[in-house]
Design an enzyme around this catalytic site. Structure first.
Site, mmCIF file in Angstrom:
data_model
loop_
_atom_site.group_PDB
_atom_site.id
_atom_site.type_symbol
_atom_site.label_atom_id
_atom_site.label_comp_id
_atom_site.label_asym_id
_atom_site.label_seq_id
_atom_site.Cartn_x
_atom_site.Cartn_y
_atom_site.Cartn_z
ATOM 1 N N ARG A 82 11.840 47.608 55.257
ATOM 2 C CA ARG A 82 11.398 46.563 56.190
ATOM 3 C C ARG A 82 11.726 45.166 55.673
ATOM 4 N NH1 ARG A 82 4.820 46.417 56.052
ATOM 5 N NH2 ARG A 82 4.529 47.012 53.874
ATOM 6 N N ARG A 88 6.020 49.195 58.771
ATOM 7 C CA ARG A 88 6.789 50.374 58.362
ATOM 8 C C ARG A 88 7.162 51.205 59.591
ATOM 9 N NH1 ARG A 88 2.584 49.672 54.507
ATOM 10 N NH2 ARG A 88 3.328 49.491 52.364
ATOM 11 N N ASP A 148 0.242 53.141 46.424
ATOM 12 C CA ASP A 148 -0.895 52.347 46.910
ATOM 13 C C ASP A 148 -2.038 52.359 45.886
ATOM 14 O OD1 ASP A 148 0.585 51.910 49.210
ATOM 15 O OD2 ASP A 148 -0.252 53.656 50.227
ATOM 16 N N ARG A 151 -1.220 49.980 43.152
ATOM 17 C CA ARG A 151 -1.474 48.604 43.602
ATOM 18 C C ARG A 151 -2.974 48.323 43.628
ATOM 19 N NH1 ARG A 151 3.310 48.711 48.220
ATOM 20 N NH2 ARG A 151 4.916 47.908 46.828
ATOM 21 N N HIS A 175 -0.021 55.823 54.815
ATOM 22 C CA HIS A 175 0.673 54.789 54.046
ATOM 23 C C HIS A 175 1.111 53.693 55.030
ATOM 24 C CE1 HIS A 175 3.170 52.898 51.052
ATOM 25 N NE2 HIS A 175 4.272 53.107 51.739
HETATM 26 P P1 NAI Z 1 17.838 50.057 50.303
HETATM 27 O O1 NAI Z 1 18.466 49.511 51.550
HETATM 28 O O2 NAI Z 1 17.930 49.273 49.048
HETATM 29 O O3 NAI Z 1 18.448 51.512 50.005
HETATM 30 C C1 NAI Z 1 18.599 52.498 50.967
HETATM 31 C C2 NAI Z 1 19.912 53.220 50.678
HETATM 32 O O4 NAI Z 1 20.020 54.336 51.576
HETATM 33 C C3 NAI Z 1 21.160 52.338 50.914
HETATM 34 O O5 NAI Z 1 21.912 52.246 49.719
HETATM 35 C C4 NAI Z 1 21.900 53.066 52.018
HETATM 36 O O6 NAI Z 1 23.328 52.981 51.895
HETATM 37 C C5 NAI Z 1 21.410 54.490 51.846
HETATM 38 N N1 NAI Z 1 21.598 55.336 53.021
HETATM 39 C C6 NAI Z 1 21.425 55.024 54.330
HETATM 40 N N2 NAI Z 1 21.714 56.100 55.100
HETATM 41 C C7 NAI Z 1 22.051 57.106 54.270
HETATM 42 C C8 NAI Z 1 22.424 58.465 54.459
HETATM 43 N N3 NAI Z 1 22.518 59.005 55.678
HETATM 44 N N4 NAI Z 1 22.702 59.202 53.370
HETATM 45 C C9 NAI Z 1 22.635 58.676 52.115
HETATM 46 N N5 NAI Z 1 22.279 57.393 51.878
HETATM 47 C C10 NAI Z 1 21.984 56.624 52.935
HETATM 48 O O7 NAI Z 1 16.307 50.383 50.661
HETATM 49 P P2 NAI Z 1 15.093 50.633 49.641
HETATM 50 O O8 NAI Z 1 14.430 49.341 49.371
HETATM 51 O O9 NAI Z 1 15.583 51.462 48.525
HETATM 52 O O10 NAI Z 1 14.096 51.490 50.562
HETATM 53 C C11 NAI Z 1 14.450 52.798 50.965
HETATM 54 C C12 NAI Z 1 13.386 53.378 51.890
HETATM 55 O O11 NAI Z 1 12.187 53.604 51.162
HETATM 56 C C13 NAI Z 1 12.990 52.465 53.056
HETATM 57 O O12 NAI Z 1 12.796 53.231 54.225
HETATM 58 C C14 NAI Z 1 11.685 51.852 52.597
HETATM 59 O O13 NAI Z 1 10.880 51.416 53.660
HETATM 60 C C15 NAI Z 1 11.088 53.024 51.856
HETATM 61 N N6 NAI Z 1 10.045 52.692 50.889
HETATM 62 C C16 NAI Z 1 8.980 53.532 50.844
HETATM 63 C C17 NAI Z 1 7.966 53.348 49.939
HETATM 64 C C18 NAI Z 1 6.812 54.305 49.908
HETATM 65 O O14 NAI Z 1 5.816 54.028 49.232
HETATM 66 N N7 NAI Z 1 6.886 55.435 50.582
HETATM 67 C C19 NAI Z 1 7.989 52.200 48.999
HETATM 68 C C20 NAI Z 1 9.174 51.389 49.110
HETATM 69 C C21 NAI Z 1 10.165 51.641 50.029
#
Ligand code: NAI
Length: 306
Positions: A82, A88, A148, A151, A175
């Site tokens: 996001r 989210r 969480d 945090r 979450h």
């Molecule tokens: P980011 O944009 O840095 O990395 C995401 C990666 O996924 C990119 O490198 C992109 O090229 C790749 N990607 C996209 N489609 C793909 C596919 N079909 N196959 C393989 N790779 C693909 O994003 P970030 O910051 O790493 O966040 C990733 C996800 O995790 C987001 O949805 C975010 O909201 C979520 N998130 C969840 C948390 C949780 O507590 N559950 C905490 C932090 C982030």
């Protein structure tokens, strides 16, 4: 122990780094759709091995899932994060398609894999992986409560002016900013209730700060956080890989526990070599029960848009 991390972005790479630093896995495979990106991150991380003293072999692949064959654990972080002001839940359109195709590809190469879902909206993505793969509940784990709760412990330690390692506390339910439920009643500093050290108003403020923990960082960073998310995922991977029987709140498919069914929500679970080995049912008071039910209702609404 072979671990695949899909998505070599901020969270995926941070998670791979922490796994390597903890030195319990023989191999980590990073996969990303962006040409050369996973290979580049893997090479950069491997150049830390002699400096940081780890033996884990990290490799990268641009969407070639044959490299992931025989993985014991796979982490799905692929998808968009996001931006400031977004919830989210707004990520569902793009991320649902990605998470569905990634979980199918993973399972083709690693039929026995345990899947950890990170992509947001995480509780709904975890539910989607259940519906897509049909795997037993112990093998699909949503990561949210681990982060969480970390945090929450940070905010509690700030309020009580003590190290975070002195503090225990759990966040359960969804979450999401509105849906998460920091259990202030059960928070302790070395076994002593937090309410002995800070006022009820301060405790409530700690809970509110915890709930917007992700949004606060997104506002500061311009995108969502990665260090604590990566550390939280690596803690879950280690608990499974090393059969630790650690209790960590994770999103899991409920079938009657906490009064809910056919929904993935954050509750305390015991993690070991079989993934989720037990759901722990704690006694919630009436106010907590009502908040948990309200949180579930909101998750159900998002699930209905799949
Ligand atoms: P980011 O944009 O840095 O990395 C995401 C990666 O996924 C990119 O490198 C992109 O090229 C790749 N990607 C996209 N489609 C793909 C596919 N079909 N196959 C393989 N790779 C693909 O994003 P970030 O910051 O790493 O966040 C990733 C996800 O995790 C987001 O949805 C975010 O909201 C979520 N998130 C969840 C948390 C949780 O507590 N559950 C905490 C932090 C982030």
């Amino acid at each position: 122990m072979k671990v695949t991390v899909v998505g070599a972005g901020a969270v995926g790479a941070s998670c791979a780094e922490y796994i390597a630093m903890k030195n319990f896995a023989s191999e980590v495979v990073l996969v990303d759709i962006k040409e050369g990106y996973a290979e580049g991150k893997a090479m950069d991380l491997m150049q830390c091995a002699s400096l940081n003293g780890f033996d884990t072999k990290i490799t990268g692949s641009t969407s070639d899932y044959s490299k992931t064959a025989g993985s014991d654990i796979a982490v799905i972080t692929s998808g968009i994060p996001r931006k400031p002001g977004m919830t989210r839940e707004e990520l569902i359109g793009i991320n649902a398609g990605i998470v569905k195709s990634v979980s199918e590809s993973l399972l083709k190469e690693s039929p026995n894999v345990i899947i950890i879902v990170v992509s947001n909206p995480m509780d709904t993505m975890t539910y989607l992986v259940h519906k897509t793969t049909g795997l037993p509940m112990n093998r699909i784990i949503g990561m949210g409560g681990a982060l969480d709760s970390a945090r929450f412990r940070y905010r509690l330690s700030e309020a009580m002016d003590c190290p975070a390692s002195d503090v225990k506390g759990m966040v359960i339910a969804a979450h999401s900013d509105k849906g998460m439920l920091p259990l202030t009643r059960l928070a302790v500093r070395n076994g002593v209730p937090a309410s002995k050290f800070i006022s009820e108003d301060r405790l409530n403020q700690v809970a509110e700060d915890t709930k917007v923990g992700g949004a606060t960082l997104t506002g500061l960073l311009g995108t969502s956080a990665w260090y604590a998310p990566g550390a939280a995922v690596s803690t879950i991977v280690q608990a499974i890989a090393c059969d630790q029987k650690k209790m960590i709140p994770c999103s899991t498919m409920l079938s009657g526990q906490y009064g809910e069914s056919d929904i993935c929500m954050g509750v305390p679970v015991i993690l070991g070599r079989n993934g989720i080995e037990k759901i722990v049912e704690i006694d919630l008071n009436e106010a907590e029960k009502a908040k948990f039910a309200e949180s579930a209702e909101a998750v159900r609404k998002v699930n209905a848009t799949l």
